[in-house]
Motif scaffolding. Structure first.
Motif, PDB file in Angstrom:
ATOM      1  N   LEU B  19      23.241  71.238  65.244  1.00  0.00           N
ATOM      2  CA  LEU B  19      22.208  70.594  65.825  1.00  0.00           C
ATOM      3  C   LEU B  19      22.475  68.689  65.857  1.00  0.00           C
ATOM      4  O   LEU B  19      23.790  68.514  64.915  1.00  0.00           O
ATOM      5  N   VAL B  20      21.816  67.806  67.307  1.00  0.00           N
ATOM      6  CA  VAL B  20      22.272  66.875  67.113  1.00  0.00           C
ATOM      7  C   VAL B  20      21.071  65.723  66.956  1.00  0.00           C
ATOM      8  O   VAL B  20      19.923  66.620  67.354  1.00  0.00           O
ATOM      9  N   PRO B  21      20.987  64.665  66.025  1.00  0.00           N
ATOM     10  CA  PRO B  21      19.574  63.466  66.434  1.00  0.00           C
ATOM     11  C   PRO B  21      19.785  63.088  67.694  1.00  0.00           C
ATOM     12  O   PRO B  21      20.725  62.363  68.487  1.00  0.00           O
ATOM     13  N   ALA B  22      17.849  62.991  67.616  1.00  0.00           N
ATOM     14  CA  ALA B  22      17.925  62.452  69.558  1.00  0.00           C
ATOM     15  C   ALA B  22      17.109  61.774  69.830  1.00  0.00           C
ATOM     16  O   ALA B  22      15.791  61.610  69.287  1.00  0.00           O
ATOM     17  N   ILE B  23      17.666  60.480  69.961  1.00  0.00           N
ATOM     18  CA  ILE B  23      16.112  59.111  70.467  1.00  0.00           C
ATOM     19  C   ILE B  23      15.626  58.908  71.145  1.00  0.00           C
ATOM     20  O   ILE B  23      16.315  58.621  72.100  1.00  0.00           O
ATOM     21  N   ALA B  24      14.271  58.990  71.810  1.00  0.00           N
ATOM     22  CA  ALA B  24      13.587  58.810  72.688  1.00  0.00           C
ATOM     23  C   ALA B  24      13.088  57.372  72.768  1.00  0.00           C
ATOM     24  O   ALA B  24      12.423  57.115  72.244  1.00  0.00           O
ATOM     25  N   GLN B  25      13.728  56.853  73.856  1.00  0.00           N
ATOM     26  CA  GLN B  25      12.981  55.196  74.549  1.00  0.00           C
ATOM     27  C   GLN B  25      12.867  54.656  75.347  1.00  0.00           C
ATOM     28  O   GLN B  25      12.608  56.029  76.371  1.00  0.00           O
ATOM     29  N   GLN B  26      11.360  54.502  75.302  1.00  0.00           N
ATOM     30  CA  GLN B  26      11.152  54.306  76.716  1.00  0.00           C
ATOM     31  C   GLN B  26      11.610  53.416  77.849  1.00  0.00           C
ATOM     32  O   GLN B  26      11.746  52.319  77.522  1.00  0.00           O
ATOM     33  N   PHE B  27      12.170  54.232  79.043  1.00  0.00           N
ATOM     34  CA  PHE B  27      13.093  53.381  79.407  1.00  0.00           C
ATOM     35  C   PHE B  27      12.817  52.333  79.890  1.00  0.00           C
ATOM     36  O   PHE B  27      13.595  51.290  80.508  1.00  0.00           O
ATOM     37  N   ASP B  28      11.670  51.594  80.736  1.00  0.00           N
ATOM     38  CA  ASP B  28      11.486  50.323  81.083  1.00  0.00           C
ATOM     39  C   ASP B  28      10.672  49.214  79.978  1.00  0.00           C
ATOM     40  O   ASP B  28      11.022  48.196  80.282  1.00  0.00           O
ATOM     41  N   THR B  29      10.334  49.392  78.906  1.00  0.00           N
ATOM     42  CA  THR B  29       9.582  49.090  77.664  1.00  0.00           C
ATOM     43  C   THR B  29      10.874  48.164  77.000  1.00  0.00           C
ATOM     44  O   THR B  29      10.649  47.803  76.072  1.00  0.00           O
ATOM     45  N   GLY B  30      11.440  49.423  76.824  1.00  0.00           N
ATOM     46  CA  GLY B  30      11.771  49.759  75.212  1.00  0.00           C
ATOM     47  C   GLY B  30      12.111  49.907  74.224  1.00  0.00           C
ATOM     48  O   GLY B  30      11.841  50.402  72.820  1.00  0.00           O
ATOM     49  N   GLU B  31      10.804  50.394  73.950  1.00  0.00           N
ATOM     50  CA  GLU B  31       9.831  50.822  72.776  1.00  0.00           C
ATOM     51  C   GLU B  31      10.846  52.750  72.405  1.00  0.00           C
ATOM     52  O   GLU B  31      11.060  52.761  73.441  1.00  0.00           O
ATOM     53  N   VAL B  32      11.049  52.172  71.140  1.00  0.00           N
ATOM     54  CA  VAL B  32      11.217  53.472  70.455  1.00  0.00           C
ATOM     55  C   VAL B  32      10.376  54.403  69.905  1.00  0.00           C
ATOM     56  O   VAL B  32       9.956  53.682  69.520  1.00  0.00           O
ATOM     57  N   LEU B  33       9.976  55.397  70.859  1.00  0.00           N
ATOM     58  CA  LEU B  33       8.962  56.401  70.830  1.00  0.00           C
ATOM     59  C   LEU B  33       9.016  57.794  69.520  1.00  0.00           C
ATOM     60  O   LEU B  33       8.167  57.646  69.168  1.00  0.00           O
ATOM     61  N   MET B  34      10.671  57.853  69.244  1.00  0.00           N
ATOM     62  CA  MET B  34      10.250  59.145  68.379  1.00  0.00           C
ATOM     63  C   MET B  34      12.367  59.195  68.426  1.00  0.00           C
ATOM     64  O   MET B  34      12.959  59.099  68.951  1.00  0.00           O
ATOM     65  N   MET B  35      12.145  60.427  67.025  1.00  0.00           N
ATOM     66  CA  MET B  35      13.424  60.821  67.162  1.00  0.00           C
ATOM     67  C   MET B  35      13.430  62.276  66.955  1.00  0.00           C
ATOM     68  O   MET B  35      12.326  62.432  65.594  1.00  0.00           O
ATOM     69  N   ALA B  36      13.952  63.292  67.820  1.00  0.00           N
ATOM     70  CA  ALA B  36      14.001  64.808  67.370  1.00  0.00           C
ATOM     71  C   ALA B  36      15.696  65.158  67.065  1.00  0.00           C
ATOM     72  O   ALA B  36      16.683  64.568  67.038  1.00  0.00           O
ATOM     73  N   TRP B  37      15.715  66.157  66.959  1.00  0.00           N
ATOM     74  CA  TRP B  37      16.703  67.455  67.352  1.00  0.00           C
ATOM     75  C   TRP B  37      17.013  67.814  68.683  1.00  0.00           C
ATOM     76  O   TRP B  37      16.041  68.816  68.992  1.00  0.00           O
ATOM     77  N   MET B  38      17.886  68.003  68.586  1.00  0.00           N
ATOM     78  CA  MET B  38      18.032  69.134  70.181  1.00  0.00           C
ATOM     79  C   MET B  38      19.694  70.096  69.916  1.00  0.00           C
ATOM     80  O   MET B  38      20.043  69.570  68.724  1.00  0.00           O
TER      81      MET B  38
END
Lengths: 130, 130
Positions: B19-38
């Motif tokens: 697994l690898v951790p994946a940070i999801a960021q809203q592309f236009d506002t820069g808001e960090v939404l969540m972190m999950a795994w892939m």
């Protein structure tokens, strides 16, 4: 340790290795700078000094960000997620966050169907660690 | 699998669990939404469909974000860090990212010396999962 620190530690779910991932975001621009790991001691030091301290998994010791390079992170806000198993640090980054001399660590992406480097080196690593 | 996907998989350093951790960021506002795994399969599906798919550690299966709630993430850019062991996904979040109905998962912080919730519920979880 303060009562505040204890309350935060109680809310964090550390993994089997006693660690929790911490995302560092530049507080004013929203730029995601890096992701590293913290143990309880690193969380405590970060909260109580206001200077970000991680746990280095490779070196097996506390890593006061910037201790070698001078590129420190000042803590602006300390947040944790719905499950308590990921931290989001709002920080003020001095200089660059990445050991390659780039502003942030996430400089690899796909361009024209191939992996590509999408950010410039701003400070030579020789100057950071020389 | 495309050559592009293979090249990206070759660049990623998966952990001992694959697994690898994946940070999801809203592309236009820069808001960090969540972190999950892939895992590799989730990375492949995400790159090739443009819809973000994680690996659910609790359920032990692929997790197509929004498959229950409708709150999908469209991939805008797929980045990885200097060590190849963390991903940063620039996404367009439909609705809210957090299962609590908040826009992002990082709604816990310290205020007045105590842990506090700093974001409002925007959509009732009953509406998301009911």
């Amino acid at each position: 340790m303060t009562e505040t620190t204890q309350a935060v530690l109680d809310a964090i779910v550390f993994n089997a290795d006693g660690l929790v991932p911490a995302i560092a975001q530049q507080f004013d621009t929203g730029e995601v700078l890096m992701m590293a790991w913290m143990n309880a001691e690193a969380v405590t030091e970060t909260l109580e000094t206001g200077r970000v301290c991680y746990w280095s998994r490779s070196r097996g010791k506390l890593w006061r960000k910037g201790e070698s390079s001078g590129q420190e992170q000042s803590l602006k806000d300390f947040r944790w997620d719905c499950d308590g198993d990921t931290l989001l640090l709002e920080v003020e980054q001095k200089g660059v966050a990445c050991h390659t001399g780039r502003r942030n660590c996430f400089f690899n992406a796909v361009r024209d169907g191939e992996p590509a480097v999408i950010a410039e080196v701003e400070i030579s690593p020789d100057d950071l660690y020389g």
